[in-house]
Design a protein around this motif. Structure first.
Motif, short mmCIF file in Angstrom:
data_model
loop_
_atom_site.label_atom_id
_atom_site.label_comp_id
_atom_site.label_asym_id
_atom_site.label_seq_id
_atom_site.Cartn_x
_atom_site.Cartn_y
_atom_site.Cartn_z
N MET A 108 0.80 -1.22 0.00
CA MET A 108 0.00 0.00 0.00
C MET A 108 0.84 1.28 0.00
SD MET A 108 -3.05 -1.15 -0.11
CE MET A 108 -4.18 0.13 0.44
N ILE A 109 2.08 1.20 0.47
CA ILE A 109 2.93 2.39 0.49
C ILE A 109 4.31 2.05 -0.04
CG2 ILE A 109 1.73 3.46 2.45
CD1 ILE A 109 4.18 2.66 4.14
N GLU A 110 5.02 3.09 -0.47
CA GLU A 110 6.40 2.94 -0.90
C GLU A 110 7.21 4.04 -0.25
OE1 GLU A 110 5.76 5.14 -5.23
OE2 GLU A 110 5.73 2.97 -5.08
N VAL A 111 8.51 3.84 -0.14
CA VAL A 111 9.36 4.79 0.57
C VAL A 111 10.57 5.12 -0.28
CG1 VAL A 111 10.56 2.90 1.75
CG2 VAL A 111 10.62 5.21 2.73
N ARG A 112 11.03 6.36 -0.17
CA ARG A 112 12.26 6.78 -0.83
C ARG A 112 13.05 7.63 0.14
NH1 ARG A 112 12.26 12.06 -2.47
NH2 ARG A 112 10.24 13.12 -2.51
N GLU A 113 14.35 7.70 -0.07
CA GLU A 113 15.21 8.51 0.78
C GLU A 113 15.47 9.87 0.14
OE1 GLU A 113 17.72 5.25 3.37
OE2 GLU A 113 18.72 6.30 1.71
N GLU A 114 15.49 10.89 0.96
CA GLU A 114 15.72 12.25 0.47
C GLU A 114 16.78 12.91 1.35
OE1 GLU A 114 12.48 15.19 -0.88
OE2 GLU A 114 12.93 15.82 1.16
N ARG A 115 17.83 13.39 0.72
CA ARG A 115 18.87 14.08 1.49
C ARG A 115 18.41 15.50 1.81
NH1 ARG A 115 22.98 11.45 2.79
NH2 ARG A 115 23.66 9.58 1.68
N PRO A 153 19.92 10.70 5.43
CA PRO A 153 18.75 11.08 4.62
C PRO A 153 17.46 10.72 5.33
CG PRO A 153 19.77 9.08 3.77
CD PRO A 153 20.69 9.60 4.83
N ARG A 154 16.44 11.50 5.07
CA ARG A 154 15.15 11.20 5.68
C ARG A 154 14.32 10.35 4.73
NH1 ARG A 154 11.55 16.77 5.52
NH2 ARG A 154 11.63 17.11 3.26
N GLN A 155 13.41 9.58 5.30
CA GLN A 155 12.57 8.70 4.51
C GLN A 155 11.22 9.36 4.24
OE1 GLN A 155 12.75 5.04 6.94
NE2 GLN A 155 13.99 4.15 5.30
N ILE A 156 10.83 9.33 2.99
CA ILE A 156 9.56 9.93 2.55
C ILE A 156 8.63 8.81 2.12
CG2 ILE A 156 8.49 11.59 1.00
CD1 ILE A 156 10.53 12.88 2.79
N TYR A 157 7.41 8.82 2.64
CA TYR A 157 6.43 7.78 2.33
C TYR A 157 5.33 8.32 1.44
CZ TYR A 157 8.70 5.14 6.04
OH TYR A 157 9.62 4.47 6.80
N LYS A 158 4.88 7.50 0.50
CA LYS A 158 3.76 7.85 -0.36
C LYS A 158 2.97 6.59 -0.68
CE LYS A 158 4.59 8.63 -4.74
NZ LYS A 158 5.11 9.15 -6.03
N LEU A 159 1.75 6.75 -1.13
CA LEU A 159 0.91 5.62 -1.48
C LEU A 159 1.35 5.02 -2.81
CD1 LEU A 159 -2.67 6.86 -0.52
CD2 LEU A 159 -1.11 5.48 0.84
#
Length: 216
Positions: free
Chosen positions: A51-58, A64-70
């Motif tokens: 249901m969600i996916e995550v990516r890292e953002e510097r 890096p912080r983790q960003i979550y989206k559907l």
């Protein structure tokens, strides 16, 4: 059947991500009002469900912080039977009616859907029109955002499409939201990207710059 007490919280997280596009753990924690540890537990469960996916953002120095989206699966939670019905209905319309008639019907549907919006938006200046239209589109499942793209020009972005599964069989359905936006604003819009074509978002260029406006 007993409903798990975690389900309402997971639905709140899904709703926040649907309405806001992408969030960090701390932002979800603030929005849903549970601890970051609890948020991570629910996110792990939702990620396992696809249901969600995550990516890292510097973000500056440090980790890096983790960003979550559907995921597209979560964004498109229309009941399968309704999608099947819509596909079959369009199949039959195209089999029994000329292509131009089907196109006209789709445009008529879009205009009807946008008619109430247009009435509300007419008295507003363009920037306010666009912000309100983004809210209305988000309520319909498009998760819309507006950014200025130059003098008198704006980019309206849709992070999701409630018709995405239908568009796989009937690409012409993509014209509906474009027609809705154009009808609601009372001006032409230009589609610049489309989720169905592989882009992450659907986006539209709206308005004219000052020089073009002066030429008119």
């Amino acid at each position: 059947m007993k409903i798990s007490s975690t389900e309402p919280t997971k639905e709140k997280i899904i709703l926040e991500l649907r309405n806001r596009g992408q969030l960090t753990v701390s932002e979800i924690s603030d929005a849903v009002r549970i601890t970051p540890i609890a948020v991570r537990h629910h996110l792990s469960s939702l990620q396992a469900e696809g249901m969600i996916e995550v990516r890292e953002e510097r973000h500056g120095v440090g980790r890096p912080r983790q960003i979550y989206k559907l995921t597209p699966q979560a964004l498109d939670r229309n009941p399968a039977r309704l999608v099947l019905f819509a596909n079959l209905l369009l199949d039959q319309l195209k089999e029994h009616l000329p292509a131009e008639t089907v196109k006209t019907l789709l445009m008529d549907v879009a205009f009807c859907m946008a008619a109430e919006w247009k009435e509300e938006l007419v008295p507003l200046p363009l920037p306010q029109k666009l912000n309100r239209l983004a809210e209305l589109l988000t309520q319909e499942g498009f998760v819309a955002r507006v950014e200025q793209a130059g003098p008198g020009r704006y980019c309206l972005t849709e992070l999701a499409c409630p018709y995405s599964r239908i568009s796989l069989s009937h690409p012409d359905i993509c014209a509906v939201d474009e027609a809705m936006i154009s009808r609601a604003l009372g001006m032409p819009v230009e589609r610049t990207s489309c989720i169905r074509s592989g882009s992450e978002v659907c986006s539209f260029l709206i308005g004219v710059d000052d020089e073009e406006a002066g030429d008119g």
